[in-house]
Design an enzyme around this catalytic site. Structure first.
Site, PDB file in Angstrom:
ATOM      1  N   SER A  62       0.850  -1.189   0.000  1.00 13.77           N
ATOM      2  CA  SER A  62       0.000   0.000   0.000  1.00 13.77           C
ATOM      3  C   SER A  62       0.883   1.235   0.000  1.00 13.77           C
ATOM      4  CB  SER A  62      -0.896   0.012   1.246  1.00 13.77           C
ATOM      5  OG  SER A  62      -1.545   1.267   1.403  1.00 13.77           O
ATOM      6  N   TYR A  80      -1.834  -0.234  10.014  1.00 15.26           N
ATOM      7  CA  TYR A  80      -1.910  -0.797   8.665  1.00 15.26           C
ATOM      8  C   TYR A  80      -0.675  -0.405   7.862  1.00 15.26           C
ATOM      9  CZ  TYR A  80      -3.821  -1.646   3.962  1.00 15.26           C
ATOM     10  OH  TYR A  80      -4.033  -2.077   2.675  1.00 15.26           O
ATOM     11  N   LYS A 131       2.248  -2.734   6.053  1.00 13.73           N
ATOM     12  CA  LYS A 131       2.520  -2.693   4.623  1.00 13.73           C
ATOM     13  C   LYS A 131       3.964  -2.293   4.326  1.00 13.73           C
ATOM     14  CE  LYS A 131      -1.434  -4.165   3.238  1.00 13.73           C
ATOM     15  NZ  LYS A 131      -1.535  -5.486   2.571  1.00 13.73           N
TER      16      LYS A 131
END
Length: 262
Positions: free
Chosen positions: A153, A166, A170
């Site tokens: 991401s 998150y 990533k």
């Protein structure tokens, strides 16, 4: 194209239409878009997901004559082993692995992050990808070659307020890609894709009720769609990308062009 004997220096060469892919977290969203692209070019595909009914529906939509589904939680080692086992039983090979399964159950500053939640995010988003890579390596790719694509991401390569857990996972996925690319060379290529916001249920909180405003921040004037990522994954698992490994392909609608502006 005729199949040839495989060595460490010369992976098995077969027509792309005869190859097999395992795509995790693919009952909907980006994973489904990737599976759809691979099926469209003639691959046989195994998709995974937590919800068995949704997975069955996805298999039917994709074409059950070329697609199978294995339900389970991505971080479960037994599920990882079963998925690869089923692929080998059904199709006899697993040329490509796309690690798409992921979670982001929390929205807020890192200073207030529950560490148990952070561990869950890391386990699902990173450790599961390593587990699936180990399984496909042992079952087929070590002797026969192939490619792995990890879905990272843009949150993993730049600060992203309120989705820090998150983003941390990533960033680890990007580094996992580098490590595996080094270790699995020359027989297996390993690359990553780092999307910006793609219109899926997973990312809905980032644009719901304000899509036009969110899209206006992108030089290309729109948010991503799963097909954007599917096309990239198809390229990175094709013969056209045979000299590409250890790379992270950013697919962001040009949003990084705005860095530092304002």
């Amino acid at each position: 194209m005729t199949e040839t004997v495989t060595t460490a220096e010369q992976p098995r060469q077969v027509p792309e239409s005869g190859r097999v892919a395992l795509v995790t977290g693919a009952s909907r969203g980006i994973g489904y878009g990737i599976a759809e692209a691979l099926v469209a070019r003639g691959d046989r595909v195994c998709i995974t997901g937590r919800d068995e009914e949704r997975l069955k529906e996805a298999v039917e939509r994709l074409g059950s004559d070329r697609v199978i589904g294995v339900a389970g939680k991505a971080h479960d080692e037994a599920h990882q082993a079963l998925a690869v086992e089923r692929v080998m039983e059904e199709f006899g090979r697993v040329d490509f692995l796309v690690n798409n399964a992921g979670t982001n159950p929390v929205f807020g500053p890192l200073a207030e992050l529950d560490l148990a939640v952070a561990r869950k995010v890391y386990e699902t988003n990173v450790i599961s990808a390593l587990g699936f890579a180990q399984q496909t390596w042992r079952a087929w790719q070590r002797e026969n070659g192939g490619a792995i694509v990890n879905i990272a991401s843009v949150a993993g390569i730049s600060a992203s307020p309120f989705i820090g857990a998150y983003g941390m996972s990533k960033a680890a996925m990007v580094n996992l890609t580098l490590q595996l690319a080094h270790e699995f060379a020359p027989v297996v290529r390993v690359n990553a894709i780092a999307p910006a916001v793609v219109k899926t249920k997973f990312a809905q909180a980032l644009y719901e009720g304000r899509e036009a405003e969110a899209a206006a921040a992108y030089p290309l004037g729109r948010l991503g769609v799963p097909e954007d990522i599917g096309g990239a994954a198809a390229f990175l698992t094709s013969d056209q990308s045979d000299w590409i490994t250890g790379q992270t392909l950013v697919i962001d609608g040009g949003i990084f062009l705005n860095a530092g502006v304002g």
